[in-house]
Structure formats: C-alpha cells, structure tokens
Scaffold this motif. Structure first.
Motif, short mmCIF file in Angstrom:
data_model
loop_
_atom_site.label_atom_id
_atom_site.label_comp_id
_atom_site.label_asym_id
_atom_site.label_seq_id
_atom_site.Cartn_x
_atom_site.Cartn_y
_atom_site.Cartn_z
N LEU A 9 -40.76 -61.36 43.89
CA LEU A 9 -41.32 -60.28 43.04
C LEU A 9 -42.34 -59.70 43.90
CD1 LEU A 9 -40.69 -58.77 40.36
CD2 LEU A 9 -42.91 -60.08 39.60
N TRP A 74 -37.35 -56.93 43.07
CA TRP A 74 -36.98 -58.03 42.61
C TRP A 74 -35.97 -58.59 43.80
CZ3 TRP A 74 -37.43 -62.69 40.76
CH2 TRP A 74 -36.55 -63.25 40.38
N GLN A 75 -36.48 -59.43 44.53
CA GLN A 75 -35.63 -60.16 45.94
C GLN A 75 -35.21 -58.85 46.49
OE1 GLN A 75 -32.79 -62.41 43.41
NE2 GLN A 75 -33.82 -64.26 44.31
N ILE A 79 -36.42 -52.21 41.11
CA ILE A 79 -35.89 -52.26 39.67
C ILE A 79 -36.01 -50.91 39.09
CG2 ILE A 79 -36.64 -52.77 37.23
CD1 ILE A 79 -37.34 -55.73 38.20
N ILE A 90 -30.26 -58.46 34.97
CA ILE A 90 -31.23 -59.04 35.63
C ILE A 90 -32.02 -59.49 34.29
CG2 ILE A 90 -33.44 -58.70 36.63
CD1 ILE A 90 -32.10 -57.02 38.68
N GLU A 94 -31.50 -63.31 35.64
CA GLU A 94 -32.48 -63.67 36.95
C GLU A 94 -33.79 -63.51 36.48
OE1 GLU A 94 -31.04 -61.27 40.36
OE2 GLU A 94 -29.28 -60.81 39.57
N ILE A 95 -34.18 -62.86 35.63
CA ILE A 95 -35.72 -62.82 35.12
C ILE A 95 -35.57 -63.03 33.67
CG2 ILE A 95 -37.84 -61.65 34.87
CD1 ILE A 95 -37.03 -59.94 37.36
#
Length: 334
Positions: A9, A74-75, A79, A90, A94-95
């Motif tokens: 992040l 994010w990666q 976002i 996500i 993922e989060i």
C-alpha cells in the motif's frame, strides 16, 4: 520485520474534508505512508485525531458528505480511479476491515453462518457446502471452540471476545493481503485482548498479511507493531520503527503520549499528562496544530505549519524544534 520489497500500500497526500452544517471539517490532511507485505503499522493518537477516518478513506468508505482526495495505490493500482465493480472486489477480498465495535458491525438478526457466507459468496467461487466447511475452518482458525455447533448462533450468543473473533473470521473469508483493524481490542478485558493480539500476530506470520492497527493504547503498539505513525489533529506528526519511537520520540506529542503510560522498573514516577485538549477540526490553529499544548512552542510554531523532515531513512517528524527536544523523565533509554 519484513525485508525490502515493493509496498503493498502506498498512500500519498490523502485528504478528507467532511461538509457539515457548521462548516467543512478537515478530518485528515496530507496523510502519507507505505506498508510492506507482512508489516504491522500502528496508527496511534487521541480520539478524534483522524485514525478511523484514515482507514475508511483508504477504501472510499466515507459518506457522501465527505470529499476524499490524494493517491492510494494498492499493489501499484490507483484505488481512486477504479470502477465500482473493481473496488467492490478489493473491499473484503484483497483488503478487509475489522470495525471497532462488533455488536454494531455484526447484524443481530443474522446468524454467524449467514454473515460469513455473505463474504464467501462475494469473494470466492465455493459451492454452498464448501462455503459451510470454509466457515467452520475460519472459526477454528480464530480460536472459537466447537465451531460446527456455534455457526448457527446469533451475535448476542457470543461474548465480546468471541464476537471480535467472528469479525476477524469474516474479514479473513476472502483471503486478504491487507487487514485494517480499527481498535479491535478496545472494549475487551486484558486476557481476551492478549488472545486477540496473539491471533493477529500469528495470522500475519501464517498469511504474510499486512496489518494497519488503529489504537490509542501504546502498550498494544509496543507488543504488536513493527512501525508506528502518530496522528494529531488529522495529520501524521511522527513515523518510526516501534523500538526507535519508544527510545527516542522526536515530537512533543509523541513524548507526551509515552510519558502518560506507566513505566516498568525503577523508582515510581507520577504519570504525566498533556495539558489542554485537541483543537476543533473546524477551526485549526494557523501554524502547528499542537502549539496550544506544546511546552516548546515559539513564534514560528504559531505562524508556520511544520513540514515532515527525514531524521533517518526510517524516522520522520513534523516539528520545528525536533532537534532540541528533551526527553521527559522516564521516557527512552538515552
């Protein structure tokens, strides 16, 4: 502590403005930080400093009255420019996020099974029977005894610590790479708090999951976190590895927070407190927001907002006088 690698992040110049009937409230301002895989970042500060708003702003979970700007990658993916469907995948996938009060965050009229299944249905391709088995495995993973018997219970049938474990199980359902934990141990007794912290620490090790842990408890920070970001009046005023920030805090607010915590060993010392109260976010001082409460303040503090300065590659502080601070008695080892 994780080794050198690309950040999970990257947050740069994040701002959140909340429009109210009394005016626009600057909830967070110019917030920047990175998080590595497997790293636990503690976000600390008094109530109202902007910690919870920061977490919600990362995932664009703020109400329509809020205006969020800045960059959250994010990666490597931005976002703020994602389409709604991609952002939904996500969030929770993922989060994931553990909210502060499980009795409010959990739906009281749905069983634990229904609430875990909702996340599994949204973020996995499992069939119903597989989802049931996965839910049992998640409850086992977070330490709930006899999970196959508790799966069809309602939230009110669980203790506070067990409800918090259910919240963690729901958060883990999508196999996230990042966990946002908003004061998950605040309302728990010391024994249960210890269990939850050990659980998060073990999950980090097992899953190589990054964690942002919001708290006002510096004892929790010392036990759990790799790195600390101290927030005051919507800004990050100091960031450093946890050992360094306890040994050599370089912002007067950080010093005050540490001095207000009982110290182990040595002669007993009276606890120190930070005089005054945080400023209203509707009417912040012109210069440094901490200046009305700071014993080091000078004219420049009243006029000019301090920029964040790099003390070493891992330690940053926003204070005009950071090089001249004296450690309060009982704080640090130097």
């Amino acid at each position: 502590m994780p080794g050198k690698t690309s950040p999970l992040l990257e947050v740069n110049q994040l701002n959140t403005l909340i429009h109210t009937s009394r005016g626009s409230l600057r909830a967070i301002q110019e917030v920047s930080f990175n998080l590595l895989p497997g790293e636990i970042l503690g976000l600390v500060g008094e109530s109202g400093s902007g910690k919870s708003v920061t977490l919600r702003s990362l995932l664009r979970l703020m109400p329509t009255s809020a205006e969020v700007s800045g960059s959250v990658k994010w990666q490597g993916r931005e976002i703020s420019t994602m389409k709604a469907a991609e952002l939904r995948n996500i969030r929770g996938g993922e989060i994931a996020m553990i909210f502060q009060e499980p009795m409010i965050a959990l739906n009281p009229v749905l069983t634990v099974w229904r609430q875990i299944e909702e996340s599994l249905r949204a973020h996995t391709d499992l069939k119903r029977r597989q989802r049931r088995q996965r839910a049992i495995a998640l409850l086992t993973q977070v330490g709930i005894p006899a999970p196959e018997l508790r799966l069809d219970d309602y939230p009110h049938q669980f203790s506070g610590g067990m409800r918090q474990r259910v919240m963690i199980a729901i958060a883990l359902a999508g196999n996230p790479r990042l966990l946002l934990a908003d004061e998950p141990t605040t309302a728990l007794d010391v024994t249960i708090q210890e269990q939850i912290l050990n659980l998060l620490f073990n999950l980090r090790d097992q899953l190589d999951m990054g964690i942002i842990f919001v708290t006002h408890d510096l004892g929790v920070v010392a036990q759990l976190c790799d790195r600390v970001a101290v927030m005051y009046a919507g800004r990050i005023v100091e960031t450093a590895p946890v050992e360094e920030i306890f040994r050599q805090p370089r912002h007067p607010y950080t010093q005050g927070l540490i001095a207000s915590v009982p110290q182990n060993g040595g002669e007993r010392q009276p606890l120190l407190s930070i005089e005054g109260t945080p400023p209203s976010l509707l009417d912040l001082p012109a210069g440094c927001s901490f200046s009305p409460r700071c014993r080091y303040k000078t004219d420049v503090c009243l006029r000019q907002l301090p920029a964040s300065e790099v003390i070493n590659p891992h330690h940053q502080v926003a204070c005009h006088h950071h090089a001249n601070l004296r450690l309060p008695e009982g704080v640090g080892n130097e």
